[in-house]
Design an enzyme around this catalytic site. Structure first.
Site, mmCIF file in Angstrom:
data_model
loop_
_atom_site.group_PDB
_atom_site.id
_atom_site.type_symbol
_atom_site.label_atom_id
_atom_site.label_comp_id
_atom_site.label_asym_id
_atom_site.label_seq_id
_atom_site.Cartn_x
_atom_site.Cartn_y
_atom_site.Cartn_z
ATOM 1 N N PRO A 99 7.158 -5.612 6.876
ATOM 2 C CG PRO A 99 8.120 -6.878 4.885
ATOM 3 C CD PRO A 99 7.531 -6.858 6.334
ATOM 4 C CG PHE A 101 5.631 -1.013 -0.165
ATOM 5 C CD1 PHE A 101 5.392 -2.144 -0.733
ATOM 6 C CD2 PHE A 101 4.745 -0.750 1.196
ATOM 7 C CE1 PHE A 101 4.219 -2.874 -0.580
ATOM 8 C CE2 PHE A 101 3.612 -1.245 1.196
ATOM 9 C CZ PHE A 101 3.338 -2.321 0.528
ATOM 10 N NE ARG A 102 8.020 4.693 -2.671
ATOM 11 C CZ ARG A 102 6.498 4.324 -2.462
ATOM 12 N NH1 ARG A 102 5.953 3.747 -1.469
ATOM 13 N NH2 ARG A 102 5.853 4.197 -3.660
ATOM 14 C CG ASN A 174 0.115 0.748 6.752
ATOM 15 O OD1 ASN A 174 0.759 1.034 5.764
ATOM 16 N ND2 ASN A 174 0.177 0.944 7.903
ATOM 17 C CG ASP A 176 -0.781 -3.368 8.640
ATOM 18 O OD1 ASP A 176 -1.873 -3.141 9.134
ATOM 19 O OD2 ASP A 176 0.321 -2.855 8.349
ATOM 20 C CG HIS A 193 -3.585 2.319 -0.394
ATOM 21 N ND1 HIS A 193 -2.032 2.661 -0.343
ATOM 22 C CD2 HIS A 193 -4.272 3.564 -1.170
ATOM 23 C CE1 HIS A 193 -1.916 3.880 -1.143
ATOM 24 N NE2 HIS A 193 -3.168 4.372 -1.393
#
Length: 375
Positions: A99, A101-102, A174, A176, A193
């Site tokens: 998913p 975030f926004r 990301n 992930d 990040h």
């Protein structure tokens, strides 16, 4: 499919009639202050408008034969486009089952209300994490890159750009690690990040590997704790939180945006800085392609000047020489672009073969893991 940005209405100015007496025309302290502020704002606005007009007059010729999606494709195939920089957000991973975030209703921020956070972003705020790390580690179980997640066609399009010798650098927001699963070269990848690959104790700074972090996150213990003697500090994955510095690799590769021939932005709303500011670091004539479900809000010119950009596109300007918006999912946008480039079937084949390889590898690993004896 090319789509133009949505034009915004300009607010009209209004003025009130003055009072009839001379005394009423004398400004008081509040009015003087307001007048002074207004004058300063008008001066700054005029100065900025003048600068914008000057920039408009001096705009370089377009590198595109047409400022369209098709024009971007022809440019990529030309000798003028040798160094492409890509920027990606959570939108490139949603089709993998991760998913974002926004998104209203399905985004992670909307589903954090049950944790009574002061605000949804607090789950990634380092100050709040130090006070209460439990909500983050609950969320980790949804975010952690497991074998169930496979890279998307968008991820493989980025890998295809590398195979074609066109990719200079890929910046991702990301965590992930799906870019790594595509075997994208480490020197091309900037995980702005952070990553789950390693973790560190927040007290003694002891480093822990990915396997240890995974086992702890999915264990019955709510919070991973340092195993060093007399420490017991919280071990945090090396993900960049609000209030923390970005990895050194990010600043080391900012120059790549200055040097690129094309910037492709995918699946990000461009609201988190300094990542978002990368869009303003290209040369003034470098084409920029934005693939996303929605067009980013047009940033106020003054805020762009002060804040370093981010979403400073010219989609709706008549003198736009370089910015193209493609509205839709990142997978569809990348497949459409690959089709125009003559790489469409190659991309589909790459996705199919790599997903089959990953499924086979996961199946083999499951068979070789010894089952626990029944008690």
């Amino acid at each position: 499919m090319a789509s133009e940005g949505i034009k915004k209405d300009e607010a009209g100015a209004s003025s009130d009639g003055g009072a009839s007496s001379e005394e009423s025309k004398k400004p008081g302290l509040l009015e003087q202050t307001t007048s002074s502020t207004s004058t300063s704002a008008e001066w700054l606005s005029k100065m900025f408008t003048g600068a914008m007009k000057l920039e408009k007059e001096e705009k370089p010729p377009s590198l595109l034969d047409a400022v369209t999606f098709e024009g971007i494709a022809r440019y990529i195939l030309s000798d003028k486009c040798k160094k492409i920089v890509t920027m990606a957000g959570a939108g490139i991973s949603t089709s993998a089952g991760i998913p974002d975030f926004r998104s209203p209703g399905t985004g992670l921020y909307d589903n954090l209300q049950k944790y009574n956070l002061p605000n949804p972003q607090a789950v990634f705020d380092i100050s709040y994490f130090r006070e209460n790390p439990e909500p983050f580690f609950i969320l980790c179980k949804q975010l952690y890159p497991t074998k169930a997640f496979k890279p998307t066609p968008c991820h493989y399009f980025i890998k295809l750009l590398e195979k074609k010798g066109k990719l200079l650098t890929h910046f991702t927001q990301n965590i992930d690690t799906l870019e790594r699963v595509t075997d994208l070269s480490d020197e091309k990848l900037v995980e702005a990040h952070g990553t789950f690959n390693t973790g560190h104790c927040t007290q003694c700074l002891a480093e822990y590997g990915r396997d240890w972090m995974r086992d702890e996150i999915f264990s019955e213990r709510k919070i991973p704790k340092c195993t060093k003697e007399e420490c017991n500090g919280v071990v945090k994955p090396d993900i960049v939180f609000f209030g923390e510095c970005l990895p050194k690799k990010f600043s080391q590769h900012i120059k790549d945006v200055n040097d690129c021939d094309l910037l492709i932005i995918m699946g990000t709303s461009l609201v988190v800085h300094p990542f978002a500011s990368l869009t303003s670091r290209t040369r003034d004539d470098v084409p920029r392609l934005y693939i996303n479900m929605t067009n980013t809000e047009k940033m106020d010119p003054l805020m762009a000047l002060l804040g370093g950009g981010g979403g400073d596109f010219d989609f709706d300007n008549e003198d736009n020489i370089r910015d193209v918006f493609w509205q839709g999912t990142c997978d569809d946008g990348c497949q459409a672009l690959a089709d125009l480039l003559g790489w469409g079937e190659e991309l589909k084949k790459l996705v199919k073969e790599e997903h089959a390889r990953i499924d086979k590898q996961n199946s083999t690993e499951e068979k070789t893991v010894p089952t626990k004896a029944k008690v």
